[in-house]
Every structure is written in C-alpha cells, then in structure tokens.
Design a protein around this motif. Structure first.
Motif, PDB file in Angstrom:
ATOM      1  N   ALA A  49       4.441   3.461  30.661  1.00 45.23           N
ATOM      2  CA  ALA A  49       4.935   2.333  31.456  1.00 45.23           C
ATOM      3  C   ALA A  49       6.121   2.707  32.331  1.00 45.23           C
ATOM      4  CB  ALA A  49       5.297   1.156  30.543  1.00 45.23           C
ATOM      5  N   GLY A  50       6.179   3.977  32.716  1.00 44.24           N
ATOM      6  CA  GLY A  50       7.177   4.406  33.669  1.00 44.24           C
ATOM      7  C   GLY A  50       8.570   4.589  33.080  1.00 44.24           C
ATOM      8  N   PRO A  51       9.536   4.851  33.972  1.00 41.16           N
ATOM      9  CA  PRO A  51       9.459   4.851  35.425  1.00 41.16           C
ATOM     10  C   PRO A  51       8.465   5.890  35.969  1.00 41.16           C
ATOM     11  CG  PRO A  51      11.749   5.017  34.672  1.00 41.16           C
ATOM     12  CD  PRO A  51      10.885   5.247  33.497  1.00 41.16           C
ATOM     13  N   ILE A  52       7.881   5.583  37.148  1.00 39.74           N
ATOM     14  CA  ILE A  52       6.978   6.516  37.809  1.00 39.74           C
ATOM     15  C   ILE A  52       7.843   7.580  38.457  1.00 39.74           C
ATOM     16  CG2 ILE A  52       5.158   6.776  39.539  1.00 39.74           C
ATOM     17  CD1 ILE A  52       4.636   3.737  39.199  1.00 39.74           C
ATOM     18  N   GLU A  53       7.922   8.722  37.812  1.00 40.08           N
ATOM     19  CA  GLU A  53       8.844   9.764  38.274  1.00 40.08           C
ATOM     20  C   GLU A  53       8.255  10.594  39.407  1.00 40.08           C
ATOM     21  OE1 GLU A  53      11.800  10.782  38.079  1.00 40.08           O
ATOM     22  OE2 GLU A  53      12.625   9.481  36.528  1.00 40.08           O
TER      23      GLU A  53
END
Length: 476
Positions: free
Chosen positions: A167-171
């Motif tokens: 569930a991220g953060p989308i790095e």
C-alpha cells in the motif's frame, strides 16, 4: 501479513535482529530483505509470489535492454513492452470483469443479450502499487534520468520491499534503489524515529480508523433507515476512517523502513487542513498524485498550451486516478467530481495558491483560513460518499436522503451508532494533529512521554479489540 497482526509482531523483531546482525555484509542484508519481503507477501497468498517475481524479472531485463540499446526505435519498443506487460497484468486481474460487465450492460441497453461468464479472479494485494513502481523505473531509464540496475538482488528487493509493498508509498527508483547499494550502519536515533512513527500509525489505524469503521459501516450499510443528520455523520466518520487508516499504514511503513536504515517518501501531509482542493491533492496520497503528474499530466502537455488542453489534461489525470482505485463506476465518478472541483482553480490560476505553508506557525487558524479548511473538508467528505458506496445508485440515494430527510435529532440516532465519546476522540485527534502539523508525528516537544503513554493506553484499551484488521487500501 498485516502490520497490526500477531504474526507481524513476531516477524518484525526477528527480521530486525537478523538484519543488523549481518551489518557489514550489504549483499546478504539485501538478500535477507528480499526473502523477508517474499515471506511477508506470501503470508497472504503464496501463489501470487510468481506474479511479483515475473514483474520483477521482466522489468529488470527490460531496464538493461533500454540502457544498452541506442536506437530510439528499439528503445521505444522495449518501453512499450514494459507498458504492455505491466498494464496488461494489472488490467486482467483488476479490470477484466469490470470491462466485461460494462460491455454486456451496454449491449443489453440496446436489446442485445450476451451470455459470457465472468471469471472468478482474485485481486493480488498491492498489484496497483508495485506495478506503478516498476513502471516508473523503466520509464525513467527510457528518459535517461536513471541508470539500469545491474544487481538483480538489489532490484528485486526494491520492487518487493515489504514495508511499502502492498500500500505504498509508491517509491521512485531514484530515491529507494540506491539505498540498497549503500553500506548500512545502525542509527539509534533513526530507529527511535521509526518506532515513534509505527506507534502513531498503529494508533491512527487501530483506535481512530477502526472505531470510526464500526459507525461508518453501520450507517452506510443501512442508509435507508436514517435521517440526514445520521448520514452526514456517517460520511464524516468515513472521512476520518479512510484518512487514519491509509495515513496510519504509511506511517507504519515509513517507520519500519527506518528500522532497517531506509528513508521512504512522505505520503500524507495533514490533508484535512487544506484550504482548497489543489492544496488537498498536494497533501493527500502524495506518491500517487506526483506519479500521475510526472508520468501522465506532464507527458500530455501539462500546463502548456491552451486553456482547453490544460483542462483536458487535468480531467484525464483525475479520471485515471479514480479508475486506479478500483473497477467500479463509483471511483470514476469520485475522480470526475474532484476534476470538477479542481478545474475552476486551474481557470482562475489559484490551484497553486497555497504552495507555501504560510500560517503553519499560528496557534490557531484565522477565521478566513478556518472557513476554507472547513469548506474543503466538506467537499472532500461529500466525494467520499461515492468512494465508500457499493454502487452509483446507492451513493445517489444516500445523498438524496440527506436532503429529503433534513433532521438531526439524537433520538433518531440509535445509541449504538452515535457516540459522543467518539466525536470527542476525533476532536482531540484533530487538535493533536493541528498543533503538531509541522512534524511527522506528535511525539515531539513538551510532554513527549505523556503523549506516548496516552497512545499506548489507547491501543491497549481500544485498539486490541478491533475487528477491522485489513487496511482499506489493500483492495486497490
């Protein structure tokens, strides 16, 4: 595996101790991260580990090819291959039945019937997150912003890094991937910061979000029975639920990463203190909004060109953002409403009005700022009705009942669904966040140990009884 589960309570200390016992051997540490991440993900359903591995291997070798090839046409073909593979997998698992059912319904409206069975497809958790993460990697190599990784272990650990995998953060690769190549030395101060973030994240999830979920679920599932006061309260409860749930997950993810010597990007910056929708989207799910900005909005032309093109680009981004959240028309309409709220700011050139954090040192907001904050929160809460509802018709009926039954009388609110204590808790929570809005968590400044003790007591008295273990964004 869930952050708020007993399994993770055992898993995290074991991984932490093993990781730092290997200090000085970066390769073995990264291998441990990779194995730990696959155990973490496979705990949910081991069958989808092959999907994660395939996505990793495909983009690793495509990345190498993109860097090696010099002919623009060949490089573009490899980029298209990455897009097709990643979006094809995401589209099949997440959107196949949605497109099929929408297509059938469209023909049925014209009097043509089809008998095409849908597939019982299980949506792999985290697929939207790690797909976008690997896509940004290949796109950035194609744009020659980063170099391709030559180390498969490091790259695989980057894709599957367990704190932010589901569930991220989308790095971005430019931020996270180089950290796997750096020598790690245990930093007690960084570890303490991580523990603070984990503790605050668990409080937000298990005390705030899960308590609100009890009331929000009851009201949304039985909205036909309640008057407008109850329905408005249900929408407010869900607003706090989704914020505390998702930002709580992010806090835990960033905190866990810090325990292992990694720094992840900030994903939430107190979004409910925003003064317009433009500021809200700079503070909410920052890793996703900046992803769409960099890989969709700017390539479409961004703010260049005519007013019409700018409006078109904004509309596309918000519609795609809604669709990214789920295969349901409710999410698309949610994105469309946010586009309609944002476009007037774009036209009047006020969408970037609050880039600076003026007023953040004030003890209390000015009356003008307070009215703007309240107005923005009300608009966002309204849009959450579509996000939370099972269907568009249910959302419209929910909204309709707010206006046709304008009553707010406690006697019409069942005792088990109306809690003065919960409203007081939310007021205290909002106050704590307001007075600590310049920090990433409230365990700063005066009375630090008193605040930590209060949070631990709340977790032990309220959080342990939570029946809502899963995080909301696991379904996306």
């Amino acid at each position: 595996m869930l952050f708020n589960s007993l399994a993770f309570l055992v898993f995290l200390p074991a991984a932490f101790i093993l990781y730092w016992s290997l200090q000085g051997s970066r390769r073995i540490q990264n291998m441990l991260i990779l194995v730990s991440s696959y155990i973490f993900y496979g705990w949910w359903d081991y069958r989808f580990l092959s999907l994660l591995a395939f996505s990793t291997l495909a983009d690793f070798f495509i990345g190498l090819a993109l860097e090696k090839k010099k002919t623009e046409g060949v490089r573009k073909e490899f980029l298209i291959l990455s897009l097709l593979l990643n979006l094809g997998i995401l589209g099949f698992f997440k959107y196949y039945n949605f497109f099929l059912e929408s297509w059938i319904e469209a023909w049925e409206s014209l009097g043509v019937n089809f008998n095409i069975p849908s597939l019982n497809i299980i949506l792999p958790i985290g697929i939207s997150f790690y797909t976008f993460q690997t896509l940004s990697y290949t796109i950035d190599i194609y744009r020659e912003k980063i170099k391709a990784s030559k180390n498969l272990i490091n790259f695989a650990a980057f894709v599957s890094f367990f704190p932010q995998l589901v569930a991220g953060p989308i790095e971005r690769a430019a931020n996270l991937l180089p950290q796997f190549s750096r020598k790690k030395t245990f930093n007690p101060e960084q570890a303490i910061q991580g523990i603070n973030l984990i503790l605050w994240g668990l409080f937000k999830k298990m005390v705030i979000a899960d308590t609100c979920a009890i009331y929000a679920d009851s009201i949304f599932n039985n909205y036909e029975s309640y008057n407008s006061g109850t329905l408005i309260l249900g929408a407010v409860y869900f607003s706090f639920q989704i914020y505390a749930d998702f930002s709580g997950y992010t806090d835990i993810a960033i905190g866990v990463a810090k325990l292992f010597g990694f720094d992840l990007m900030r994903n939430f910056n107190y979004p409910y203190f925003s003064r317009n929708i433009g500021e809200f989207w700079r503070r909410w799910h920052i890793s996703l909004s900046t992803w769409f900005r960099d890989y969709v909005y700017i390539p479409l032309g961004g703010s260049r060109g005519s007013q019409w093109y700018r409006i078109r680009n904004v509309a596309i981004v918000f519609l795609l953002s809604g669709f990214w959240h789920g295969a349901n028309w409710t999410f698309i309409i949610w994105g469309a409403i946010h586009a309609l709220l944002f476009i007037p700011l774009l036209i009047t050139k006020t969408n970037r009005k609050y880039l600076q954090t003026e007023g953040d040192n004030k003890v209390f907001p000015s009356l003008r700022d307070f009215s703007k904050i309240l107005g923005t929160f009300s608009l966002v809460t309204f849009t959450w009705i579509f996000f939370r509802s099972e269907s568009v018709s249910a959302a419209l009926e929910y909204i309709n009942r707010i206006f046709v039954s304008p009553k707010f009388d406690v006697e019409y609110l069942p005792v088990e669904r109306f809690s003065i204590e919960l409203l007081i808790l939310l007021a205290i929570f909002t106050g704590v966040e307001w007075f600590h809005r310049n920090y990433k968590h409230p365990f700063r400044g005066k009375f630090r140990w008193l605040k930590i003790t209060a949070v631990i007591i709340a977790l032990l008295t309220l959080g342990v009884y939570s029946d809502y273990q899963e995080f909301i964004y696991f379904q996306f």
